[in-house]
Design an enzyme around this catalytic site. Structure first.
Site, PDB file in Angstrom:
ATOM      1  N   LYS A  80      52.536 -20.014 -56.886  1.00  0.00           N
ATOM      2  CA  LYS A  80      51.771 -20.072 -55.634  1.00  0.00           C
ATOM      3  C   LYS A  80      52.527 -20.917 -54.604  1.00  0.00           C
ATOM      4  O   LYS A  80      53.065 -21.986 -54.944  1.00  0.00           O
ATOM      5  CB  LYS A  80      50.397 -20.687 -55.924  1.00  0.00           C
ATOM      6  CG  LYS A  80      49.415 -20.659 -54.760  1.00  0.00           C
ATOM      7  CD  LYS A  80      48.060 -21.246 -55.194  1.00  0.00           C
ATOM      8  CE  LYS A  80      47.016 -21.211 -54.097  1.00  0.00           C
ATOM      9  NZ  LYS A  80      45.723 -21.768 -54.532  1.00  0.00           N
ATOM     10  N   SER A 155      41.659 -18.808 -53.535  1.00  0.00           N
ATOM     11  CA  SER A 155      42.794 -18.736 -52.642  1.00  0.00           C
ATOM     12  C   SER A 155      44.081 -18.260 -53.300  1.00  0.00           C
ATOM     13  O   SER A 155      45.017 -17.861 -52.609  1.00  0.00           O
ATOM     14  CB  SER A 155      43.030 -20.122 -52.032  1.00  0.00           C
ATOM     15  OG  SER A 155      43.411 -21.045 -53.046  1.00  0.00           O
ATOM     16  N   SER A 179      39.787 -21.335 -57.213  1.00  0.00           N
ATOM     17  CA  SER A 179      40.880 -20.493 -56.709  1.00  0.00           C
ATOM     18  C   SER A 179      41.806 -19.890 -57.746  1.00  0.00           C
ATOM     19  O   SER A 179      42.647 -19.063 -57.407  1.00  0.00           O
ATOM     20  CB  SER A 179      41.719 -21.272 -55.703  1.00  0.00           C
ATOM     21  OG  SER A 179      41.072 -21.256 -54.470  1.00  0.00           O
TER      22      SER A 179
HETATM   23  N1  GLN Z   1      37.073 -20.900 -52.221  1.00  0.00           N
HETATM   24  C1  GLN Z   1      36.990 -22.332 -52.273  1.00  0.00           C
HETATM   25  C2  GLN Z   1      37.351 -22.901 -50.929  1.00  0.00           C
HETATM   26  O1  GLN Z   1      37.456 -22.166 -50.044  1.00  0.00           O
HETATM   27  C3  GLN Z   1      37.882 -22.854 -53.346  1.00  0.00           C
HETATM   28  C4  GLN Z   1      39.285 -22.912 -52.949  1.00  0.00           C
HETATM   29  C5  GLN Z   1      40.190 -23.436 -53.994  1.00  0.00           C
HETATM   30  O2  GLN Z   1      39.832 -23.545 -55.173  1.00  0.00           O
HETATM   31  N2  GLN Z   1      41.372 -23.818 -53.573  1.00  0.00           N
HETATM   32  O3  GLN Z   1      37.518 -24.063 -50.761  1.00  0.00           O
END
Ligand code: GLN
Length: 490
Positions: A80, A155, A179
């Site tokens: 990532k 994400s 994410s």
């Molecule tokens: N979807 C969650 C957010 O928008 C989690 C994101 C993540 O785990 N980086 O913060």
């Protein structure tokens, strides 16, 4: 060629160690597949050919000279683009870091390269890991390999889509509120968020430091264990890393499921959960029973506070962590400024996307004097209550079970104008993170549109071994686990 890219990390390593394939041949096969498939799914920000071929050459040299190589040697991996790999851009899919080149290596990736893994690419994400669909990337929206009109989740949508579409057998993501788990569920692959502190965060560009963890994606439980084995462990460079020995995750024992008590979380099986998701998780509970587990219903009424608490704590931490991007120290600097203040404001105005700005504003607000006690402090207290509820539940059960996401993959564009609807995509994945607990996402079926459904298993702190063993038992019974979208085989 198609043959080779369908192989698991374990199989590729075997082919390499037995000298049936060179590391170069493996690398070439994956790059040629990436060239075909990635223009369709946009999972990758950067293909790292120089690095990959350099690593492959070194591996081929080592094996020719009889050096002993381990179980990760010759295994291609996607990382990532929020993790620092020395000498490569680390953009966080943000304009503000578009030209930033990492001057050092993250501990997790350093351990992978030391073990002989090959870095194929840096993957797309929601800007600074803020989002649940990968639509918040400043560069492009990654598509779900099962249906290109749908989001891959987020994400870490790029890392999940890459593994689902056979661009690599394994990848790394990060999970702050879901994410890794949520995109794994939406893309039909396996994803694991380790216990907070199990994997060093050194070299992971911070979003919300009390929640961020690096986690692997794969298509088999063994491959997941293999990557986790190598990235876990104490790191003096991360003061929150846990100084406890790493167990042998790779030695999977599916019989460990026998006699275990698994609690199905009632509050995550009610209103707002897509019918097919619910019935698929219920069917999976039956499979777990057949495998020798006892499945009981568990009520966790505080789960409902997870999302609101998360969006106070995560945004507060983000507003502080992202204060460093001011046009002075790294990355993008706006032109045409008059003084230092306009340098800061213009750089941040032009460099950050909408969602990141929304979170910085929200986080600054909840930390501001006069509101701190009402929001931030209160959220920390409720976080403690959520954690306590998990601890209480684990006095009665060994693992907890729920859907990973209330729905299967949603259409690109359908939630982007409605941040609250988007935030609810993480209703099941956020609570264990608030408590620092490990959780795994396992593919458990498909809906009527052919989109993957995922289930979540949550363990007590440092319960990764049990999670993997139970996941492996489930995998051996499952007919839906290692399926691959048509697009990847074309
Ligand atoms: N979807 C969650 C957010 O928008 C989690 C994101 C993540 O785990 N980086 O913060």
């Amino acid at each position: 060629m198609t043959q080779l890219i369908t192989k698991s990390a374990k199989e590729l390593n075997k082919l390499f160690l037995s000298k049936e394939l060179s590391a170069k041949e493996i690398t070439e096969a994956f790059f040629s597949h990436i060239e075909q498939v990635d223009p369709k799914i946009d999972a990758l920000n950067l293909v790292t050919k120089d690095l990959a071929y350099g690593q492959a050459e070194e591996l081929d040299r080592k094996i020719a000279s009889g050096e002993k190589l381990g179980p990760l040697a010759g295994v291609p991996i996607v990382v990532k683009d929020i993790l620092c790999v020395q000498g490569l851009p680390a953009t966080c899919s943000s304009r503000i870091l578009e030209n930033f080149v990492a001057p050092y290596e993250s501990t997790a990736t350093a351990k992978l390269w030391d073990a002989g893994a090959i870095c194929l690419a840096k993957s797309n994400l929601d800007e600074f890991a803020m989002g649940s669909s990968t639509e918040n990337s400043a560069f492009k929206t990654t598509k779900n390999p099962w249906n290109l009109n749908m989001v891959p989740g987020g994400s870490s949508g790029g890392s999940a889509a890459a593994v689902a579409s056979l661009e690599a057998p394994v990848s790394l993501g990060t999970d702050t509120g879901g994410s890794v788990k949520q995109p794994a569920g939406l893309c039909g692959v396996i994803g694991l968020k380790p216990t907070y502190g199990r994997v060093s965060r050194y070299g992971l560009i911070a979003f919300a430091s009390s929640l961020d963890q690096i986690g692997p994606f794969s298509r088999t439980v063994y491959d997941l264990a293999l990557v986790l084995q190598h990235i876990s462990g104490y790191d003096p460079k991360d003061s929150t890393s846990i100084n406890i020995d790493v167990p042998n995750y790779i030695n999977l024992k599916p019989d460990a499921i026998k006699g275990k008590k698994i609690g199905l979380i009632k509050e995550l099986m009610g209103d707002g959960i897509q019918k097919e998701v619910k019935s698929s998780v219920e069917d999976s509970a039956k499979v777990l029973k057949d495998l020798g587990a006892e499945v009981v219903e568990v009520s966790m009424p505080k789960i409902k506070y997870g999302v609101p608490v998360y969006y106070i704590i995560a945004t507060a931490e983000a507003s502080s962590n992202l204060a460093r991007y001011d046009g002075v120290k790294y990355g993008f600097r706006a032109g045409g400024v008059e003084d230092i203040l306009s340098l800061y404001t213009k750089t941040r105005e032009e460099g950050f996307g909408q969602e990141v700005k929304r979170r910085i504003m929200l986080g600054t607000f909840v930390l501001s004097s006069g509101y701190y006690d009402a929001y931030y402090k209160k959220a920390q207290q409720v976080r403690r209550l959520v954690t306590q509820e998990f601890l209480n539940s684990f006095e009665h059960v060994d693992l907890l079970l729920s859907p990973i996401s209330p729905t299967t993959a949603f259409a690109i564009g359908s939630k982007i104008e409605d941040p609250l609807a988007m935030y609810l995509a993480d209703i099941a994945t956020i609570p264990p993170n608030l408590a620092g607990l490990p959780a795994i996402s396992l593919p458990c079926g498909f809906d009527s549109k052919g989109l993957p459904i995922g289930l979540q298993l949550i363990a007590p702190a440092l319960g990764e071994e049990l999670l993997l063993n139970v996941a492996h038992a489930f995998e051996l019974k499952s007919k839906d686990m290692n399926k691959v979208p048509e697009l990847a085989m074309a």
